[in-house]
Scaffold this motif. Structure first.
Motif, PDB file in Angstrom:
ATOM      1  N   PHE A 156       0.748  -1.190   0.092  1.00  0.00           N
ATOM      2  CA  PHE A 156       0.293  -0.229  -0.034  1.00  0.00           C
ATOM      3  C   PHE A 156       0.862   1.386   0.170  1.00  0.00           C
ATOM      4  N   ASN A 157       2.265   1.102  -0.500  1.00  0.00           N
ATOM      5  CA  ASN A 157       2.812   2.405  -0.733  1.00  0.00           C
ATOM      6  C   ASN A 157       2.439   2.953  -2.137  1.00  0.00           C
ATOM      7  N   VAL A 158       2.461   4.167  -2.138  1.00  0.00           N
ATOM      8  CA  VAL A 158       2.130   4.905  -3.683  1.00  0.00           C
ATOM      9  C   VAL A 158       3.295   4.661  -4.426  1.00  0.00           C
ATOM     10  N   ALA A 159       3.118   3.939  -5.546  1.00  0.00           N
ATOM     11  CA  ALA A 159       4.303   3.765  -6.499  1.00  0.00           C
ATOM     12  C   ALA A 159       4.143   4.592  -7.684  1.00  0.00           C
ATOM     13  N   ALA A 160       3.006   4.966  -7.997  1.00  0.00           N
ATOM     14  CA  ALA A 160       2.628   6.018  -9.248  1.00  0.00           C
ATOM     15  C   ALA A 160       1.521   6.708  -9.084  1.00  0.00           C
ATOM     16  N   SER A 161       1.760   8.237  -9.481  1.00  0.00           N
ATOM     17  CA  SER A 161       0.440   9.275  -9.424  1.00  0.00           C
ATOM     18  C   SER A 161       0.308   9.551 -10.626  1.00  0.00           C
ATOM     19  N   TYR A 162      -1.099   9.616 -10.984  1.00  0.00           N
ATOM     20  CA  TYR A 162      -1.619  10.180 -12.271  1.00  0.00           C
ATOM     21  C   TYR A 162      -2.662  11.042 -12.065  1.00  0.00           C
ATOM     22  N   PRO A 163      -2.230  12.317 -12.063  1.00  0.00           N
ATOM     23  CA  PRO A 163      -3.263  13.735 -11.896  1.00  0.00           C
ATOM     24  C   PRO A 163      -4.187  13.608 -12.847  1.00  0.00           C
TER      25      PRO A 163
ATOM     26  N   TYR B 270      -0.336  -8.810  -5.616  1.00  0.00           N
ATOM     27  CA  TYR B 270      -1.220  -7.925  -6.072  1.00  0.00           C
ATOM     28  C   TYR B 270      -0.617  -6.312  -5.859  1.00  0.00           C
ATOM     29  N   ILE B 271      -1.268  -5.587  -6.790  1.00  0.00           N
ATOM     30  CA  ILE B 271      -1.155  -4.187  -6.749  1.00  0.00           C
ATOM     31  C   ILE B 271      -2.313  -3.569  -6.836  1.00  0.00           C
ATOM     32  N   TYR B 272      -2.541  -2.338  -6.420  1.00  0.00           N
ATOM     33  CA  TYR B 272      -3.707  -1.627  -6.322  1.00  0.00           C
ATOM     34  C   TYR B 272      -4.017  -0.250  -6.920  1.00  0.00           C
ATOM     35  N   LEU B 273      -5.171  -0.186  -7.513  1.00  0.00           N
ATOM     36  CA  LEU B 273      -5.625   0.988  -8.399  1.00  0.00           C
ATOM     37  C   LEU B 273      -6.691   1.817  -7.355  1.00  0.00           C
ATOM     38  N   LEU B 274      -6.428   2.977  -7.218  1.00  0.00           N
ATOM     39  CA  LEU B 274      -7.280   3.959  -6.448  1.00  0.00           C
ATOM     40  C   LEU B 274      -7.806   5.048  -7.306  1.00  0.00           C
ATOM     41  N   ILE B 275      -8.951   5.357  -7.756  1.00  0.00           N
ATOM     42  CA  ILE B 275      -9.349   6.579  -8.493  1.00  0.00           C
ATOM     43  C   ILE B 275     -10.156   7.208  -7.588  1.00  0.00           C
TER      44      ILE B 275
END
Length: 290
Positions: A105-112, A143-148
């Protein structure tokens, strides 16, 4: 235990240069309590959003309580391509922002939201905001996780879209009529469509650097290395474990077998930033033998 700690330490945080000044910081403990939905590969998954679904934990990084889309994605089947679009419905649109999280649950990539581009209605596809995420989960992550989500800043804006009559005229090869375009409000309500497929990725999720994309945009590393210092794009003096070296060796070999020389070179360059020499030796040996 030592191997797990080292792998965790290598999970540095990254963002593209366009979002380097908008890095998202989220407490991993908060994210572990989120209800994550599993998503199947190569299927369009729709999620309807409304203000009734606002989440309080988003206030710290979104500036407001926002509805969220939260997916858990299988990360042990190679590179991933994630297509996201948010369609305009009844004069409203949910403007997406996205973060990709590693297995811890560490932020690996950020897409504004600036990375989600408007596309006009075409065929069966409506007016929409869309983005494509190319990811490569490092081995050892199930797993990895996607949050929108959307932000307070986005909610304060509107978007002007072409009038449907103009789109129809263009599709028919006619001169568009002289009528006003439509102003669309940014809203907490909308519909997000996500499709995850096993395709070639360019961004490593779970390493302390990322491969350059085809657009040659500069990548900015954000986070901590093994010794806790700030991550950077220069060579790292910290010893790399054998699993990481084996990962690059296998990746270079696979790229060469696929005759993808550019990818193989990129992998070699990234390996050398970590202090690894064997990937280049593998590259030269294979190229000279052909």
């Amino acid at each position: 235990m030592k191997k797990t700690l080292l792998a965790t330490a290598l999970l540095a945080l990254f963002s593209l240069s366009v979002s380097a000044n908008q890095s998202v910081h989220i407490n991993p403990q908060t994210l572990s309590a989120v209800q994550w939905q599993d998503i199947e590969f190569s299927k369009n998954v729709k999620t309807e959003l409304s203000a009734n679904q606002n989440q309080t934990f988003t206030r710290s990084f979104a500036g407001t309580e926002s509805p969220v889309v939260a997916y858990r994605i299988t990360a042990n089947q190679g590179a991933l391509t994630i297509d996201i679009y948010s369609q305009i419905i009844d004069g409203n649109v949910f403007i997406p922002n996205a973060v990709v999280l590693d297995a811890n649950f560490n932020v690996a990539a950020s897409y504004p939201s600036s990375m989600f581009k408007f596309q006009e209605e075409r065929g069966m596809l409506p007016n929409r905001f869309t983005a494509e995420l190319n990811l490569t989960p490092v081995s050892g992550q199930d797993y990895i996780y996607l949050l929108i989500y959307t932000t307070q800043q986005d909610l304060g804006k509107t978007t002007t879209v072409p009038h449907p009559a103009k789109i129809y005229a263009k599709a028919m090869g006619n001169q568009p009529p002289a009528i006003n375009d439509i102003e669309v409000k940014h809203s907490r309500s909308g519909e997000i469509v996500v499709n995850v497929s096993n395709e070639q990725g360019t961004r490593f999720i779970g390493l302390d650097d990322i491969l350059p994309t085809k657009s040659s945009k500069k990548m900015t590393a954000v986070g901590a290395t093994v010794d806790g210092s700030a991550a950077h794009s220069k060579a790292i003096n910290t010893p790399v474990d054998k699993d990481t070296e084996a990962y690059f060796n296998q990746a270079v070999t696979k790229a060469l077998k696929a005759k993808d020389i550019n990818k193989a070179l990129n992998l070699v360059n990234e390996a050398e930033k970590l202090g690894l020499k064997s990937p280049r030796q593998i590259f030269l040996k294979n190229v000279n033998s052909n």
